[in-house]
Design an enzyme around this catalytic site. Structure first.
Site, PDB file in Angstrom:
ATOM      1  N   CYS A 197     -19.520  -0.230   4.953  1.00 58.30           N
ATOM      2  CA  CYS A 197     -19.809  -1.103   3.813  1.00 58.30           C
ATOM      3  C   CYS A 197     -19.311  -2.522   4.047  1.00 58.30           C
ATOM      4  O   CYS A 197     -19.863  -3.490   3.508  1.00 58.30           O
ATOM      5  CB  CYS A 197     -19.246  -0.531   2.516  1.00 58.30           C
ATOM      6  SG  CYS A 197     -17.449  -0.374   2.460  1.00 58.30           S
ATOM      7  N   CYS A 253     -21.685  -6.333   5.000  1.00 54.54           N
ATOM      8  CA  CYS A 253     -21.496  -7.369   3.976  1.00 54.54           C
ATOM      9  C   CYS A 253     -21.729  -8.757   4.568  1.00 54.54           C
ATOM     10  O   CYS A 253     -21.096  -9.129   5.557  1.00 54.54           O
ATOM     11  CB  CYS A 253     -20.079  -7.281   3.404  1.00 54.54           C
ATOM     12  SG  CYS A 253     -19.710  -8.587   2.199  1.00 54.54           S
ATOM     13  N   CYS A 268     -27.025  -8.897  -4.126  1.00 55.79           N
ATOM     14  CA  CYS A 268     -26.918  -8.146  -2.869  1.00 55.79           C
ATOM     15  C   CYS A 268     -26.476  -6.704  -3.116  1.00 55.79           C
ATOM     16  O   CYS A 268     -25.552  -6.441  -3.896  1.00 55.79           O
ATOM     17  CB  CYS A 268     -25.924  -8.840  -1.934  1.00 55.79           C
ATOM     18  SG  CYS A 268     -25.667  -7.989  -0.361  1.00 55.79           S
ATOM     19  N   CYS A 292     -24.122  -3.065   0.805  1.00 52.67           N
ATOM     20  CA  CYS A 292     -23.077  -2.047   0.961  1.00 52.67           C
ATOM     21  C   CYS A 292     -23.495  -0.725   0.317  1.00 52.67           C
ATOM     22  O   CYS A 292     -23.277   0.352   0.882  1.00 52.67           O
ATOM     23  CB  CYS A 292     -21.754  -2.535   0.377  1.00 52.67           C
ATOM     24  SG  CYS A 292     -21.790  -2.998  -1.377  1.00 52.67           S
ATOM     25  N   ASP A 312       0.808  -1.215   0.000  1.00 48.90           N
ATOM     26  CA  ASP A 312       0.000   0.000   0.000  1.00 48.90           C
ATOM     27  C   ASP A 312       0.847   1.273   0.000  1.00 48.90           C
ATOM     28  O   ASP A 312       0.453   2.279   0.570  1.00 48.90           O
ATOM     29  CB  ASP A 312      -0.919  -0.031   1.241  1.00 48.90           C
ATOM     30  CG  ASP A 312      -1.962   1.082   1.221  1.00 48.90           C
ATOM     31  OD1 ASP A 312      -2.357   1.484   0.122  1.00 48.90           O
ATOM     32  OD2 ASP A 312      -2.355   1.538   2.301  1.00 48.90           O
ATOM     33  N   CYS A 360     -13.722   4.259   7.941  1.00 48.47           N
ATOM     34  CA  CYS A 360     -15.127   3.848   8.042  1.00 48.47           C
ATOM     35  C   CYS A 360     -15.229   2.388   7.614  1.00 48.47           C
ATOM     36  O   CYS A 360     -14.606   1.984   6.638  1.00 48.47           O
ATOM     37  CB  CYS A 360     -15.998   4.715   7.129  1.00 48.47           C
ATOM     38  SG  CYS A 360     -17.733   4.210   7.083  1.00 48.47           S
TER      39      CYS A 360
END
Length: 313
Positions: free
Chosen positions: A244, A248, A191, A194, A134, A241
């Site tokens: 989402c 799930c 689905c 999210c 990352d 956050c």
């Protein structure tokens, strides 16, 4: 069958497991043809907001061979960070994304990758490559998907059928020919939890997140004042956050991590709302000295807390 290629692949995967990674997969180092037009559109639409670094090194993001000379394989690993015990997330509690509960994952994972790279060279020979976590223009979710470690969900996080989506992604890009794994099926189906749950409507379409509308962007990446039009929409998230991901269905399979460094600082578990609102430089340094929360600095964290404060009764 190339026996040395198979053996090398098995060696690397076994060592990755030994180092604590939960999953390890391999993809051929090639141009990300499918992702190229999506990334270009995403950037053209300004969905990266003030994350200007996302617009840099466009070609390198799409082709690992521009990052490592003669790259042949991308080895991707997942490291679970789901906590055994979550911090309080009631109506009056300030909330941190679970990935920031403990020590900054960059420190933890870089040490593991360094050890893995040393092992590869000791066991196999002169292998060229680089480790990534990352911190460089690498599309980690795309490589994890290609390596069969999961699929990219409608919230654009990678989802693994066995442990959900609460994990870090890291790579070794090597000039070593390895046995590639194949991608797996997308299991999101119909689905839309999210999408429905995002309070700032950041998931503008299935599989498309407008980063400039995301609570994580506002609380971490944005360096100036948070826009007034999103006041009252943060649900007290002051760093990152998880909404989402929390909604799930695949995260019902999330299992507690086994990495001691990701355990929250003891003082973090006892912070009440007044402590958050009156946080001092000393407390910030004590609790978050080696935490990812340092990215937002004390001033940024105080800004976020202040922005959320009127939301509470």
């Amino acid at each position: 069958m190339n026996l040395s290629k198979t053996r090398h692949t098995q060696l690397i995967k076994a060592k990755a497991r030994e180092l604590g990674f939960d999953f390890c997969g391999v993809a051929k180092a090639d141009f990300l043809e499918e992702e190229a037009p999506r990334l270009e559109t995403w950037l053209k639409n300004g969905m990266h907001g003030q994350m200007n670094y996302m617009a840099n090194h466009f070609d390198k993001r799409l082709d690992p061979r521009l990052l490592v000379d003669d790259a042949k394989s991308v080895v991707t690993m997942l490291l679970n960070y789901y906590p055994a015990q979550r911090l309080p997330e009631g109506e009056s509690d300030y909330k941190l994304s679970k990935y920031a509960y403990g020590e900054d994952y960059h420190f933890v994972i870089k040490d593991k990758l360094r050890e893995l790279m040393t092992y590869v060279r000791a066991e196999i020979g002169e292998v060229g490559g680089r480790a990534f976590v990352d911190s460089a223009p690498v599309m980690d979710k795309a490589w994890a998907k290609r390596a069969g470690l999961g699929w990219v969900g409608k919230h654009t996080n990678l989802i693994n059928r066995e442990i959900g989506s609460f994990f870090f992604i890291a790579e070794l890009i090597l000039d070593l020919d390895l046995e590639p794994d194949g991608p797996i099926t997308d299991y999101c189906g119909t689905c839309t939890r999210c999408i429905d749950a995002c309070p700032t409507d950041a998931i503008v379409d299935p599989y498309v997140v407008d980063g400039s509308k995301c609570i994580s962007y506002f609380t971490i990446e944005l360096k100036e004042s948070i826009p007034e039009e999103v006041r009252g929409q943060f649900d007290n998230w002051v760093f990152g956050c998880d909404i989402c991901q929390d909604v799930c269905p695949w995260n019902r399979f999330a299992k507690p991590h086994k990495t001691p460094a990701f355990t929250p600082h003891p003082d973090l578990e006892t912070l009440n709302q007044r402590d958050w609102e009156e946080i001092t430089a000393d407390i910030f340094q004590t609790i978050f000295r080696r935490s990812a929360v340092k990215r937002t600095k004390l001033a940024g964290l105080k800004r976020n807390v202040s922005f959320c404060k009127p939301n509470r009764p």
